[in-house]
Scaffold this motif. Sequence first.
Motif, mmCIF file in Angstrom:
data_model
loop_
_atom_site.group_PDB
_atom_site.id
_atom_site.type_symbol
_atom_site.label_atom_id
_atom_site.label_comp_id
_atom_site.label_asym_id
_atom_site.label_seq_id
_atom_site.Cartn_x
_atom_site.Cartn_y
_atom_site.Cartn_z
ATOM 1 N N ALA A 7 0.769 -1.111 0.225
ATOM 2 C CA ALA A 7 0.216 0.136 0.036
ATOM 3 C C ALA A 7 0.837 1.276 0.074
ATOM 4 O O ALA A 7 1.856 1.272 0.646
ATOM 5 C CB ALA A 7 -0.975 0.026 1.193
ATOM 6 N N SER A 8 0.320 2.183 -0.810
ATOM 7 C CA SER A 8 1.474 3.410 -0.764
ATOM 8 C C SER A 8 0.445 4.613 -0.725
ATOM 9 O O SER A 8 -0.674 4.844 -1.456
ATOM 10 C CB SER A 8 1.933 3.631 -2.113
ATOM 11 O OG SER A 8 2.552 4.778 -2.429
ATOM 12 N N GLY A 9 0.629 5.635 0.181
ATOM 13 C CA GLY A 9 0.016 6.735 0.387
ATOM 14 C C GLY A 9 -1.288 6.947 0.758
ATOM 15 O O GLY A 9 -2.208 7.554 0.259
ATOM 16 N N LEU A 10 -2.104 5.838 1.475
ATOM 17 C CA LEU A 10 -3.296 5.557 1.751
ATOM 18 C C LEU A 10 -3.783 6.787 2.565
ATOM 19 O O LEU A 10 -3.266 7.040 3.598
ATOM 20 C CB LEU A 10 -3.739 4.319 2.479
ATOM 21 C CG LEU A 10 -3.508 2.963 1.649
ATOM 22 C CD1 LEU A 10 -3.925 1.956 2.576
ATOM 23 C CD2 LEU A 10 -4.237 2.975 0.476
ATOM 24 N N VAL A 11 -4.792 7.405 2.249
ATOM 25 C CA VAL A 11 -5.265 8.583 2.887
ATOM 26 C C VAL A 11 -7.018 8.111 2.817
ATOM 27 O O VAL A 11 -7.510 7.910 1.831
ATOM 28 C CB VAL A 11 -5.464 9.968 2.237
ATOM 29 C CG1 VAL A 11 -6.246 11.058 2.766
ATOM 30 C CG2 VAL A 11 -3.724 10.224 2.263
ATOM 31 N N ASP A 57 -9.513 7.451 -0.033
ATOM 32 C CA ASP A 57 -9.571 8.776 -1.032
ATOM 33 C C ASP A 57 -8.360 9.107 -1.672
ATOM 34 O O ASP A 57 -8.375 10.107 -2.521
ATOM 35 C CB ASP A 57 -9.721 10.183 0.364
ATOM 36 C CG ASP A 57 -11.004 9.899 1.072
ATOM 37 O OD1 ASP A 57 -12.187 9.569 0.274
ATOM 38 O OD2 ASP A 57 -10.944 9.969 2.518
ATOM 39 N N ALA A 58 -7.224 8.566 -1.152
ATOM 40 C CA ALA A 58 -6.030 8.841 -2.011
ATOM 41 C C ALA A 58 -5.107 7.780 -1.922
ATOM 42 O O ALA A 58 -5.428 6.927 -0.887
ATOM 43 C CB ALA A 58 -5.421 10.103 -1.801
ATOM 44 N N GLY A 59 -4.185 7.564 -2.708
ATOM 45 C CA GLY A 59 -3.356 6.231 -2.457
ATOM 46 C C GLY A 59 -3.628 5.033 -3.398
ATOM 47 O O GLY A 59 -4.595 4.994 -4.093
ATOM 48 N N SER A 60 -2.754 3.891 -3.287
ATOM 49 C CA SER A 60 -2.954 2.621 -3.845
ATOM 50 C C SER A 60 -2.616 1.524 -3.092
ATOM 51 O O SER A 60 -2.006 1.683 -2.144
ATOM 52 C CB SER A 60 -2.045 2.809 -5.211
ATOM 53 O OG SER A 60 -0.944 2.854 -4.775
ATOM 54 N N ALA A 61 -3.212 0.540 -3.554
ATOM 55 C CA ALA A 61 -2.912 -0.836 -2.759
ATOM 56 C C ALA A 61 -3.046 -1.980 -3.761
ATOM 57 O O ALA A 61 -3.897 -2.144 -4.809
ATOM 58 C CB ALA A 61 -3.647 -1.085 -1.678
ATOM 59 N N GLU A 62 -2.050 -2.886 -3.432
ATOM 60 C CA GLU A 62 -2.236 -4.132 -4.223
ATOM 61 C C GLU A 62 -2.233 -5.520 -3.189
ATOM 62 O O GLU A 62 -1.471 -5.487 -2.370
ATOM 63 C CB GLU A 62 -0.891 -4.435 -5.225
ATOM 64 C CG GLU A 62 -1.093 -3.333 -6.566
ATOM 65 C CD GLU A 62 -0.016 -3.606 -7.326
ATOM 66 O OE1 GLU A 62 0.789 -4.451 -7.136
ATOM 67 O OE2 GLU A 62 0.106 -2.724 -8.625
ATOM 68 N N LEU A 69 -8.077 -1.343 -6.224
ATOM 69 C CA LEU A 69 -9.019 -0.437 -6.818
ATOM 70 C C LEU A 69 -9.680 -0.771 -8.079
ATOM 71 O O LEU A 69 -10.996 -0.975 -8.426
ATOM 72 C CB LEU A 69 -8.763 1.104 -6.865
ATOM 73 C CG LEU A 69 -8.411 1.483 -5.460
ATOM 74 C CD1 LEU A 69 -7.954 3.065 -5.627
ATOM 75 C CD2 LEU A 69 -9.701 1.803 -4.425
ATOM 76 N N ALA A 70 -8.730 -1.187 -8.892
ATOM 77 C CA ALA A 70 -9.099 -1.792 -10.290
ATOM 78 C C ALA A 70 -9.712 -3.164 -10.454
ATOM 79 O O ALA A 70 -10.644 -3.330 -11.256
ATOM 80 C CB ALA A 70 -8.000 -1.661 -11.371
#
Length: 329
Positions: A7-11, A57-62, A69-70
Amino acid sequence: MTDMIRASGLVKRYKDVEALAGLDLSVPEGKVLALLGPNGAGKTTAVKCITTLIKPDAGSAEVAGVDVLADPAGVRAKIGLSGQYAAVDEHLTAYENLVMIGRLYHLGKARAQERARELLERSDLTEFADRPAKTYSGGQRRRLDLAGALVAEPPVLVLDEPTTGLDVRSRQQMWDVIKELVAGGATLLLTTQYLEEADRLADDILVIDHGREIAHGTADELKARTGGERIEVVLADLEDREAAVRVLAEVAVDTVRVSDNGRELTAAVSGSATGDLLRVLQGFERETVTVLDVGLRRPTLDDVFMALTGHAAEASDGESDDSEKEMAQ
């Protein structure tokens, strides 16, 4: 080593509350990351973002290379989730609960029944298999909930405070089950506010408070950040407290900590801990301080959390995880 969770930059914000403030984390394959923090730190919100229950609200995760999200459905196929509260049908038996979960995963009737029997034995629930879940103890319900998360044999497990509210024996049983899963190759993200739990189970620990990282490392690395050993004293008489604090302050590298009852004192020391202990004992003799117990110990993760945040791990000025749950609905 491949990261199975990243996870990167989760908001995540709820009105005026920022539950996550740019959180980064990663869990390599076959490893355990403990997300450690008090109620309201953002642990449950992070879990919900990673397991597709809410959108950040922001950031990404795998998870296992699948974008949260995708392709949320793809992520759900890769994970087993056990939340803070046991998600079992109280009117069904343990066997029926597990078969139902297997059928929901499209395992087929025969395989679902076979998998249910396997997990009942593995979770030490065979003797309770035909009893309604509403008759189970807290520890039995948690073991059943964890078994449900394992039905589809997921490569990634996410356990959100799996031992909260359990007695010592039930907690140890859960730890044993978790250790067995990791030994079998599972990748685990574990949230907890029990410092001992993180110390025992985790390869890596991420300490968060108010939705952001405040420390990251192994248990030993985090303990090293608080300096050397501690001198712990138990006073025989409360009237000796002020004198004892003065003596300990002569060797302490930080403020002498006094327990709520006033009898237990702790001082962090550096350099020669045994030499400092000798000075303290000599000081107590000089000041005629009587003690019931005195000794040295290594810093614990409790000490780390207090040093990093200024408050104990079970306390927080933020929203509770229960409030996070309500806001997320």
